[in-house]
Design a protein around this motif. Structure first.
Motif, short mmCIF file in Angstrom:
data_model
loop_
_atom_site.label_atom_id
_atom_site.label_comp_id
_atom_site.label_asym_id
_atom_site.label_seq_id
_atom_site.Cartn_x
_atom_site.Cartn_y
_atom_site.Cartn_z
N ASN A 66 0.83 -1.21 0.00
CA ASN A 66 0.00 0.00 0.00
C ASN A 66 0.86 1.27 0.00
O ASN A 66 0.57 2.24 -0.71
CB ASN A 66 -0.92 0.01 1.22
CG ASN A 66 -1.95 -1.11 1.17
OD1 ASN A 66 -2.22 -1.65 0.10
ND2 ASN A 66 -2.52 -1.45 2.32
N TYR A 69 2.45 2.00 -3.54
CA TYR A 69 1.58 2.59 -4.57
C TYR A 69 0.73 3.75 -4.03
O TYR A 69 -0.12 4.27 -4.77
CB TYR A 69 0.66 1.51 -5.14
CG TYR A 69 1.38 0.52 -6.03
CD1 TYR A 69 1.66 0.81 -7.35
CD2 TYR A 69 1.79 -0.71 -5.52
CE1 TYR A 69 2.31 -0.10 -8.17
CE2 TYR A 69 2.45 -1.64 -6.32
CZ TYR A 69 2.71 -1.32 -7.64
OH TYR A 69 3.35 -2.23 -8.45
N HIS A 70 0.94 4.10 -2.75
CA HIS A 70 0.20 5.19 -2.13
C HIS A 70 -1.32 4.97 -2.24
O HIS A 70 -2.09 5.87 -2.57
CB HIS A 70 0.56 6.54 -2.77
CG HIS A 70 2.03 6.82 -2.74
ND1 HIS A 70 2.71 7.17 -1.58
CD2 HIS A 70 2.97 6.78 -3.73
CE1 HIS A 70 3.99 7.35 -1.86
NE2 HIS A 70 4.18 7.11 -3.16
N LYS A 71 -1.73 3.74 -1.95
CA LYS A 71 -3.15 3.38 -1.98
C LYS A 71 -3.59 2.91 -0.59
O LYS A 71 -2.75 2.64 0.28
CB LYS A 71 -3.40 2.25 -3.00
CG LYS A 71 -3.08 2.63 -4.43
CD LYS A 71 -4.11 3.58 -5.00
CE LYS A 71 -3.83 3.90 -6.47
NZ LYS A 71 -4.08 2.73 -7.34
N ASN A 72 -4.90 2.83 -0.39
CA ASN A 72 -5.50 2.39 0.87
C ASN A 72 -5.03 3.26 2.05
O ASN A 72 -4.75 2.76 3.14
CB ASN A 72 -5.15 0.91 1.16
CG ASN A 72 -5.89 -0.04 0.23
OD1 ASN A 72 -6.96 0.29 -0.27
ND2 ASN A 72 -5.29 -1.19 0.00
N GLN A 73 -4.94 4.56 1.79
CA GLN A 73 -4.51 5.48 2.84
C GLN A 73 -5.69 6.23 3.48
O GLN A 73 -5.55 6.75 4.59
CB GLN A 73 -3.52 6.50 2.26
CG GLN A 73 -2.34 5.89 1.55
CD GLN A 73 -1.46 5.06 2.46
OE1 GLN A 73 -1.26 5.42 3.63
NE2 GLN A 73 -0.94 3.95 1.95
N GLU A 77 -11.74 3.95 2.33
CA GLU A 77 -11.34 3.00 1.28
C GLU A 77 -11.49 1.56 1.78
O GLU A 77 -11.28 1.27 2.96
CB GLU A 77 -9.89 3.24 0.87
CG GLU A 77 -9.69 4.43 -0.04
CD GLU A 77 -8.27 4.49 -0.56
OE1 GLU A 77 -8.03 3.98 -1.68
OE2 GLU A 77 -7.40 5.02 0.15
N LYS A 79 -9.98 -1.75 2.32
CA LYS A 79 -8.59 -2.20 2.44
C LYS A 79 -8.42 -3.67 2.03
O LYS A 79 -7.39 -4.06 1.51
CB LYS A 79 -8.10 -2.02 3.89
CG LYS A 79 -8.41 -0.66 4.50
CD LYS A 79 -7.83 0.47 3.71
CE LYS A 79 -8.00 1.81 4.45
NZ LYS A 79 -9.38 2.16 4.79
N LEU A 143 -5.47 -4.33 -3.04
CA LEU A 143 -4.50 -3.85 -4.03
C LEU A 143 -3.78 -5.03 -4.68
O LEU A 143 -3.32 -5.94 -3.99
CB LEU A 143 -3.49 -2.92 -3.36
CG LEU A 143 -2.65 -2.04 -4.27
CD1 LEU A 143 -3.53 -1.05 -5.02
CD2 LEU A 143 -1.59 -1.31 -3.46
N GLY A 163 -0.92 -2.57 -8.78
CA GLY A 163 -1.17 -1.25 -8.25
C GLY A 163 -2.60 -0.79 -8.38
O GLY A 163 -2.93 0.33 -7.96
N TYR A 164 -3.46 -1.63 -8.97
CA TYR A 164 -4.89 -1.30 -9.08
C TYR A 164 -5.70 -2.22 -8.16
O TYR A 164 -5.28 -3.33 -7.84
CB TYR A 164 -5.37 -1.42 -10.53
CG TYR A 164 -4.87 -0.30 -11.40
CD1 TYR A 164 -5.63 0.84 -11.61
CD2 TYR A 164 -3.61 -0.36 -12.00
CE1 TYR A 164 -5.17 1.88 -12.41
CE2 TYR A 164 -3.13 0.66 -12.79
CZ TYR A 164 -3.92 1.79 -13.00
OH TYR A 164 -3.45 2.81 -13.77
N LYS A 165 -6.90 -1.76 -7.80
CA LYS A 165 -7.65 -2.42 -6.74
C LYS A 165 -8.65 -3.44 -7.29
O LYS A 165 -9.08 -3.37 -8.44
CB LYS A 165 -8.37 -1.38 -5.87
CG LYS A 165 -7.42 -0.37 -5.24
CD LYS A 165 -8.13 0.55 -4.27
CE LYS A 165 -8.55 -0.19 -3.02
NZ LYS A 165 -9.08 0.71 -1.98
#
Length: 546
Positions: A66, A69-73, A77, A79, A143, A163-165
């Motif tokens: 996470n 890729y700076h996701k699920n922050q 969202e 997770k 992710l 990097g995509y959900k």
């Protein structure tokens, strides 16, 4: 039957999922169970593996991905996604399902349907509330970690890239259910059609209410029995279950909605409301109506009207013209025989109860008043038992045991015939479902065959094409000829099997009650003749009952 459940999780603590899979939790509150030292208690039996990660460092690896890729922050969202594959408890005995096998099915399912994701696959064998059903938990990081090849269920180009959900759509969920059903059919496990509305829709809340209520009722009945009081109710029934039973009996004895409504109100104190053509039912202890859809597809207006329409039509002998129904010829032609046998066996339940053994009751030995009360009740039951055996002409104890053995054999045969009809009905339901699915998506598939850009057309109509191909493959495997079975013939055969099933079910219930009554009589006779001493027990084996 295997079922699929999905839970979207927004909790940033991935370690909570690990703790739930590895340690004992309360099934109602979902909180961990601690020992006397305040430490977590490991589960008795479980099997755990990791896909694209180590199962014991799943939380750390997910957080690293996470951050990469700076996701699920964000707080809102999703997770992770939690999928549960729950198998039928009967699969353990009937088909040899074990925890190891279920774990392999879970790994196969996760690798096929969630490629590129970090996943935890864990199998529990205890079941919900220790029910014994084996189930598999699959927890995936939302992710994707690796790039993967394009699959038929992927609807977007980014669904293949790292990097995509994870993106769960209605069409994707249908594909997941179909995938689970394919595994169960391949392994010959118990399975129902997950893509059709359930005949009896039982939610998790109703299931838990029934389990808790049955547990409390058992405790209350034990207290009543300890006081010498025979409990009237031994099986807990939810309000929805009461409505289902009442609707089934009222629908079977009615020919139109007016009779149906009057029967529900008079016999069961249930109010029927029709709003915009939809049925809703009011339980006598509720203030809010429950819709027919909430009870199941067999309690909706469409199904009930079809029953009444069938009851008005004259019965005709059914002939198929296709080889696909050859296996049903014996069951369909025996409908009238089943009906005659059901009518010939007339059983009226008596109010006999078991005679209580005072020597096994500590309270009776310490409380003379209670002992006297039990003795008077025993005398009444003994008198009823003697009258029972005299009215039915049982001369000796051996005659009574012979009648019980015969009844047990007949009950077993009724149960066997009922299960056979249920299996035939299940096969017909599958053919109806896939035939309808095939016909509904046939036009789209024709357009796909004539499309210039087939790849783009498939992406735009992925769900319709997938449903068509699944139905086509199933029908090819089942059909004995190239000719597609007629939907009209299939539905007519289904109605005939439903009629046979209802008659067989009624006959089985009567036989089961009769067997239980004979068991009560045999135990009471045993107490009357042999309840005094071992000497009398050995010497009075064949004493006359009259």
């Amino acid at each position: 039957m295997a079922i699929l459940k999905h839970i979207a999780i927004k909790n940033t603590d991935y370690g909570e999922a690990q703790r739930y899979l590895l340690f004992q939790h309360d099934e109602h509150t979902k909180k961990p169970i601690l020992d006397e030292n305040g430490e977590l208690i490991p589960r008795k039996e479980y099997y755990i593996d990791g896909i694209n990660c180590d199962p014991f460092s799943f939380d750390l690896e997910c957080k690293e991905l996470n951050a990469q890729y700076h996701k699920n922050q964000n707080f809102d969202e999703i997770k992770s996604h939690h999928y549960i594959l729950s198998f039928d408890p009967k699969d353990t005995e009937d088909h040899g399902l074990t925890g190891e096998k279920a774990q392999q099915f879970g790994l196969e399912y996760a690798q096929k349907n969630f490629p590129g994701h970090q996943a935890l696959v864990c199998t529990h064998t205890d079941g919900n509330n220790e029910s014994g059903n084996i189930h598999v938990h699959i927890v995936i990081n939302s992710l994707r970690k690796y790039d993967v090849e394009h699959q038929t269920f992927m609807e977007r180009p980014c669904d293949t890239r790292a990097g995509y959900k994870h993106h769960l759509t209605p069409a994707y969920l249908i594909y997941l259910k179909r995938s689970l059903m394919d595994i169960c059919h391949r392994e010959h496990l118990h399975q129902v059609d997950l893509l059709s509305p359930a005949e009896k829709k039982i939610t998790d809340r109703e299931y838990r209410t029934k389990h808790t209520g049955q547990k409390k009722l058992g405790t209350l009945n034990n207290e009543m029995l300890s006081k010498g009081i025979a409990p009237r109710q031994t099986v807990f029934q939810t309000q929805k279950e009461y409505l289902r039973t009442a609707i089934e009996y009222a629908a079977a004895s009615s020919c139109n909605i007016e009779e149906f409504q009057a029967t529900l109100l008079k016999n069961y104190q249930i109010t029927l409301k029709v709003s915009r053509g939809r049925f809703s039912y009011l339980h006598p202890e509720r203030n809010k109506f429950i819709t027919g859809r909430a009870l199941g597809s067999h309690y909706t207006e469409d199904y009930l009207f079809s029953i009444w329409k069938k009851q008005k039509e004259p019965q005709k002998q059914f002939h198929t013209g296709s080889d696909i129904f050859t296996s049903h010829s014996n069951s369909t032609t025996s409908a009238f025989t089943e009906e005659k046998e059901t009518k010939a066996f007339c059983f009226i339940k008596s109010d006999l109860r078991l005679v209580i053994d005072l020597q096994q009751r500590v309270k009776a030995q310490n409380n003379p008043v209670y002992a006297r009360k039990v003795k008077l009740s025993n005398l009444q039951q003994m008198a009823k038992t003697i009258a029972y055996v005299q009215e039915r002409g049982y001369s000796t104890e051996d005659d009574l045991m012979t009648a019980l053995t015969t009844s047990q054999s007949e009950t077993a045969n009724c149960r066997k015939n009922l299960r056979s009809t249920q299996q035939e009905l299940k096969r017909i339901n599958e053919q109806i479902h896939y035939t309808g699915q095939y016909l509904a998506n046939k036009s789209v598939y024709r357009e796909f065959l004539h499309a210039k850009n087939k790849k783009q057309f498939r992406q735009e109509h992925l769900s319709e094409i997938t449903l068509y191909e699944t139905a086509r493959n199933f029908l090819k495997q089942q059909a004995s000829s190239e000719k597609l079975p007629s939907m009209k013939l299939l539905k007519s055969e289904k109605e005939k099997l439903l009629s046979i099933k209802n008659m067989q079910h009624q006959k089985y219930q009567k036989r089961k009650q009769y067997e239980k009554e004979l068991q009560t009589v045999c135990k009471n006779v045993e107490m009357i003749l042999h309840g005094r001493s071992d000497f009398e027990k050995n010497s009075e084996k064949n004493l006359p009952l009259r």
